[in-house]
Scaffold this motif. Structure first.
Motif, PDB file in Angstrom:
ATOM      1  N   SER A  97     -26.818  74.005 -36.240  1.00  0.00           N
ATOM      2  CA  SER A  97     -27.306  73.751 -34.883  1.00  0.00           C
ATOM      3  C   SER A  97     -28.501  72.814 -34.935  1.00  0.00           C
ATOM      4  N   GLY A  98     -28.470  71.765 -34.119  1.00  0.00           N
ATOM      5  CA  GLY A  98     -29.573  70.817 -34.062  1.00  0.00           C
ATOM      6  C   GLY A  98     -30.033  70.597 -32.637  1.00  0.00           C
ATOM      7  N   PHE A  99     -31.340  70.402 -32.463  1.00  0.00           N
ATOM      8  CA  PHE A  99     -31.896  70.094 -31.145  1.00  0.00           C
ATOM      9  C   PHE A  99     -33.000  69.065 -31.306  1.00  0.00           C
ATOM     10  N   ALA A 100     -33.000  68.035 -30.457  1.00  0.00           N
ATOM     11  CA  ALA A 100     -34.015  66.978 -30.487  1.00  0.00           C
ATOM     12  C   ALA A 100     -34.827  67.052 -29.204  1.00  0.00           C
ATOM     13  N   THR A 101     -36.088  67.429 -29.333  1.00  0.00           N
ATOM     14  CA  THR A 101     -36.914  67.734 -28.165  1.00  0.00           C
ATOM     15  C   THR A 101     -37.207  66.502 -27.319  1.00  0.00           C
ATOM     16  N   ARG A 102     -37.428  65.352 -27.944  1.00  0.00           N
ATOM     17  CA  ARG A 102     -37.821  64.159 -27.179  1.00  0.00           C
ATOM     18  C   ARG A 102     -36.717  63.649 -26.261  1.00  0.00           C
TER      19      ARG A 102
END
Length: 277
Positions: A243-248
């Motif tokens: 699982s990956g998440f990119a905040t910007r």
């Protein structure tokens, strides 16, 4: 350590890097990206934009990237200020992927890190604002995915105040409270601020993914990081979930092994709803 050399060739710049990424992995788990030498072209834009993009790419797994181009938005995309979608520049990224469903997650995640960092840092440097980005993946058989384009509506300059070491310590501290964990390893990427790659070994994959249906909750408050990627493996080193998440850019993606997927999830996918604290 990453070394970068800019070589100008007409309207293009070649970025040549020798990259060694130390990564103490959990027992039986190979690093997601190995060291080596990569060469890719950066094209389009101005010298200042290309220099900034080169700096950002030096902080991620550059061996995944094949090509990067700064251009104008594709057809159908234009600024929409009322939605926070601003700018006239667009970033086009081409990356390698292994062709499996699980193998799509990390390239997409790293592309979103680069796009978010380039957008925020370009804005801070008074360079043309970046409206969004497009990603194309190239597979081992030579075939390529369709272009996947995303306009970015997140506020500019997401603030991450932690240094790399602090972000790493924070991620490790969270692990102490997790259930069904046998071991772990971490590494930090830094495009604009710390991004954590966490590999967790579990002896009970079914129990782990049932307990942490949103895998991103293992990190706590996602605003503390530029981006987060968690890889869950079983005791034999076989991938269980990713699982990956990119905040910007506010974008995430994931995968879960069908034989351990909880009934409320779709086989081959994992829920990504970010959860704080």
């Amino acid at each position: 350590a990453v070394g970068a050399v800019l070589v100008s060739r007409g309207d293009a710049t070649t970025v040549e890097r020798s990259k060694v990424t130390p990564h103490a992995v959990a027992a039986g788990v190979a690093p997601a990206v190995s060291g080596g030498t990569s060469s890719m072209q950066l094209r389009g834009g101005t010298r200042s934009q290309l220099d900034l993009l080169s700096q950002i790419l030096g902080g991620v797994d550059c061996n995944l990237f094949l090509d990067a181009r700064i251009g104008t938005p594709p057809a159908g995309f234009e600024a929409a200020p009322r939605f926070g979608e601003l700018g006239s520049a667009w970033l086009y990224l081409t990356l390698k992927a292994d062709g499996t469903e699980a193998g799509l997650v990390q390239p997409d995640w790293e592309a979103s890190i680069v796009a978010g960092a380039f957008r925020d840092l370009a804005h801070a440097a008074s360079l043309p604002d970046v409206l969004g980005y497009s990603v194309q993946l190239v597979f081992p058989n030579g075939l390529a995915s369709a272009l996947d384009s995303t306009a970015i509506a997140e506020p500019f300059s997401h603030r991450v105040t932690q240094q790399d070491a602090d972000a790493l310590a924070n991620a490790r501290g969270r692990l102490a409270s997790l259930e069904h964990v046998r071991g772990s390893s971490e590494r930090v990427l830094h495009a604009a601020a710390p991004a954590i790659v966490e590999t967790i070994t579990t002896d009970d994959p079914q129990a782990f993914v049932s307990r942490y249906s949103s895998l991103q909750e293992v990190f706590g408050d996602l605003a503390n990081y530029d981006a987060t990627l968690v890889r869950v493996v079983d005791g034999n080193g076989k991938l269980v979930a990713l699982s990956g998440f990119a905040t910007r850019v506010g974008v995430g993606g994931g995968w879960i092994r069908p034989d351990v997927a909880p009934s409320r999830q779709t086989a081959g996918q994992t829920l990504l709803t970010p959860q704080g604290g």
